[in-house]
Scaffold this active site. Structure first.
Site, short mmCIF file in Angstrom:
data_model
loop_
_atom_site.label_atom_id
_atom_site.label_comp_id
_atom_site.label_asym_id
_atom_site.label_seq_id
_atom_site.Cartn_x
_atom_site.Cartn_y
_atom_site.Cartn_z
N GLU A 187 0.87 -1.18 0.00
CA GLU A 187 0.00 0.00 0.00
C GLU A 187 0.91 1.23 0.00
O GLU A 187 1.27 1.74 1.04
CB GLU A 187 -0.93 -0.03 1.21
CG GLU A 187 -2.05 0.98 1.13
CD GLU A 187 -1.61 2.35 1.62
OE1 GLU A 187 -1.14 3.15 0.79
OE2 GLU A 187 -1.74 2.61 2.82
N GLU A 196 3.66 8.50 -4.37
CA GLU A 196 4.64 7.81 -3.54
C GLU A 196 5.55 6.88 -4.34
O GLU A 196 6.29 6.08 -3.77
CB GLU A 196 3.94 7.01 -2.45
CG GLU A 196 3.35 7.91 -1.38
CD GLU A 196 2.80 7.12 -0.21
OE1 GLU A 196 3.00 5.90 -0.16
OE2 GLU A 196 2.18 7.75 0.66
#
Length: 732
Positions: A187, A196
């Site tokens: 995740e 990210e």
């Protein structure tokens, strides 16, 4: 900024230390902190923490070998401001991952968890496999890796999980892991989905770490968007349009230079539910991109979407979100859609969370006016870590209007909130009145602007044709000087009356005032790139005023002359629940992380939750329970010093008090008639929030209701030696 360094840091630094990543990036963009050589060959046993003193603006890289080596006072803030805690309190997220992992990992195999955090997904996978499976947890951030070891030990599951303190693109099969992994659980998603480093992380994993056609949790992500009109969103991006309504004669964005002050062209995370009443929907939701985790993604992609207007209005922004399909069969979903979107992907009423929001892409200028039924062609492009858009209007046969995205050679990039502040009529009139009053009766005044206020620089030079202005621009530096030079003529002055010292830090105590004493020392105060900090950290103005004391005239006017710390007791159930202490998370004990992650609720004495910056108006359900009260005043007419304040406030409403919201009021004149406030209903500033360890029932002071407190006492101590503001409270 060096793209190689950015790529080096991104892959397995997950959202949980993204606050750290933001500081790192800000250091390149604003603070100019020299990068340690070792950063480019980042060692898994060395953590570089950027330490910033908010009073001085000085920053330095601190090498942390081990979180246990940190001084006791700095252990908790290291991780407290990250969103780990908020994520672990997101029960819908946790349940969705648990359901998907239980469906996907049905037999012993090799599972790889990238960006493992506290190890929740690794532990879920290990539990699903039973005794014979093995999981590899990859977590590059050393303080979090050490915290994960404590969690694994507490849950007695460490034997089944191999924790590796490295970036995922540093792992080698046969060295770090015995074989390629059969399943990827990970995740590493932000509000934009890609920020990210999802794409480069998946690329490397598929190339080097996973078997062919692996199983993955999540399985797929789809991004969606919607065209909207919103006066509030318009104020966040169109300074030229806002300034056209001002009557102060200052031109921050003169005609022909409409984009000289702008925001970075990117998607901006925002809780759009908080402004639902100020949003007009102009289209149905539309699908933008689809990313499959089970196969190697492309670094770049483009798509075109024809969108039909469902209402007449001006397109000010594209609001976007994503839906996560966690299992291959398509039965487990998670959505970040705003509340007005009805979707089967939503699991009940998803609880408020701060780690994932919607994203807003602003159109430049006044927006794109269209009528119901007209078509728009949206062109979306994704790179490795971002998504961008362009809009064209479609005529019957061909394109008839193209939305102009061109920009000039020089731009001063600021936050959308800063753009809105600079365009706010009330704020500008307050500054105008304060500076005009300060200049009254002054002949050939020498004015020093001690902060990064370009508005005050232009205002002081414009209002007094005989003034000489020295602007220190501690954050803007040469960018501020170039900006002022570019807009000087449009504002009616020449650059021989405005000066920006080149080496302001070294020369601040010995500022060259050309033999004159300073008549006016002014600031908003505002410091470039400090907008995400606690409001009282702008007390840097007080410190700089103290350093400049030797060059101030006897009757020098200081503006602001005073700072007032204000507070209000509030009901903040959504925010409190997102940061409350953890117990079991999907069957795994996480109580050992509470203190380090800055949790509130049932903390062992004398521990308290930290004071953290939030835009309170975006914090879900909120309600004021007390009168607004003053805790502490900072007198800028005197040199900076430690100080103490105490106040008692009466509750004016019944309810559960979850904490105190604190902010600064800046008093601009000696008569206290001009005050600029950063209170919660002024949306362009963050406030400080001090959450209670346990919600407290409160009621109207003097009422006969039992088991309710009628008042509260708050104490505040500003410690000059540490630049910290210490807050204590009691109920009575």
């Amino acid at each position: 900024m060096n793209a190689l360094i950015y790529r080096t840091l991104i892959p397995s630094i997950s959202r949980r230390p993204s606050t750290r990543l933001t500081l790192i990036l800000n250091s390149f963009l604003h603070f100019k902190a020299p990068l340690p050589r070792a950063m480019s060959s980042y060692s898994p046993q060395r953590v570089f923490q950027l330490k910033l003193d908010p009073l001085t603006g000085n920053s330095e890289w601190v090498v942390i070998q081990d979180s246990d080596e940190l001084p006791e006072c700095s252990k908790e803030p290291l991780l407290a401001s990250t969103s780990y805690l908020d994520m672990l309190n997101d029960s819908y997220r946790n349940k969705a991952f648990r359901l998907a992992i239980d469906k996907t990992v049905t037999k012993p195999c090799h599972v790889l968890d990238i960006g493992a955090g506290t190890g929740l997904l690794s532990m879920m996978a290990a539990r699903a496999m039973g005794l014979n499976g093995r999981a590899t947890a990859c977590e590059s951030y050393l303080p979090m890796a050490k915290l994960m070891r404590k969690v694994l030990h507490r849950n007695g599951i460490g034997k089944n999980i191999n924790l590796i303190n490295k970036r995922s693109d540093e792992l080698e099969v046969g060295v770090d892991i015995p074989s390629r992994a059969d399943v990827l659980v990970s995740e590493i998603l932000d509000s934009e989905l890609l920020g990210e480093g999802l794409i480069p992380t998946l690329q490397h994993a598929h190339d080097k770490l996973l078997v062919e056609n692996p199983l993955t949790v999540p399985y797929r992500a789809v991004t969606y968007g919607q065209l909207v009109e919103s006066p509030y969103l318009w104020k966040l991006h169109d300074l030229f349009g806002s300034e056209a309504k001002a009557s102060d004669g200052i031109h921050l964005v003169p005609t022909g230079l409409e984009t000289i002050i702008h925001f970075k062209s990117q998607q901006h995370p925002m809780h759009c539910d908080a402004i639902r009443k100020e949003i007009k929907l102009l289209s149905e939701p539309f699908k933008i991109f689809e990313f499959d985790f089970w196969q190697r993604p492309d670094s770049h992609g483009k798509t075109k979407v024809r969108i039909k207007m469902t209402d007449t209005g001006s397109i000010h922004a594209v609001v976007s979100w994503w839906i996560l399909q966690l299992d291959r069969e398509g039965t487990v979903f998670y959505s970040t859609a705003p509340s007005w979107i009805s979707s089967p992907a939503k699991i009940g009423n998803r609880n408020w969370c701060d780690h994932w929001k919607q994203c807003v892409w602003f159109l430049r200028g006044k927006g794109m006016p269209l009528s119901e039924g007209e078509e728009v062609l949206l062109e979306a492009t994704h790179e490795e870590t971002s998504v961008s858009y362009n809009l064209n209007v479609q005529g019957p046969q061909t394109d008839i209007r193209e939305y102009d995205q061109r920009i000039g050679d020089f731009q001063l990039l600021v936050s959308p909130e800063r753009i809105a502040t600079c365009g706010d009529s009330e704020w500008r009139l307050s500054m105008l009145a304060a500076v005009r009053k300060a200049l009254q009766g002054r002949v050939n005044p020498l004015c020093v602007v001690s902060d990064d206020s370009i508005f005050l620089t232009l205002l002081a030079a414009n209002l007094s044709k005989t003034s000489h202005v020295i602007s220190l621009f501690p954050g803007l530096r040469d960018k501020g000087a170039k900006y002022v030079e570019t807009v000087a003529k449009a504002n009616g002055f020449s650059m021989d009356r405005v000066e920006v010292p080149e080496q302001w830090k070294a020369s601040l105590p010995m500022l060259d005032t050309h033999g004159k004493k300073v008549d006016l020392l002014i600031g908003e105060p505002y410091y470039y790139a400090n907008e995400g900090m606690l409001p009282w950290q702008n007390l840097r103005f007080w410190r700089d005023r103290t350093l400049l004391d030797p060059v101030l005239s006897e009757d020098a006017l200081i503006m602001p002359c005073k700072g007032i710390l204000k507070a209000c007791a509030m009901s903040l159930p959504d925010l409190w629940n997102s940061r409350c202490c953890l117990g079991e998370v999907e069957g795994f004990d996480h109580s050992v992380v509470n203190t380090t992650l800055g949790a509130c609720g049932e903390l062992p004495a004398p521990k308290e939750s930290p004071c953290l910056p939030f835009s309170v108006w975006q914090c879900g359900e909120i309600k004021e329970l007390s009168e607004i009260f003053t805790i502490l005043e900072f007198d800028f007419l005197k040199p900076i010093t430690s100080c103490y304040g105490k106040a008692q406030a009466q509750f004016t409403e019944h309810g559960l008090c979850h904490g105190f919201v604190l902010w600064m009021d800046w008093v601009m004149d000696a008569e206290n008639s001009i005050v600029v406030s950063s209170r919660p209903d002024h949306r362009y500033w963050k406030q400080g929030v001090k959450l209670l360890t346990k919600p407290v029932a409160v009621g109207i002071h003097g009422s006969k209701t039992t088991n309710e407190f009628g008042s509260t006492i708050i104490e505040a101590f500003f410690d000059l030696s540490s630049s910290e503001l210490i807050i204590k409270h009691t109920f009575s």
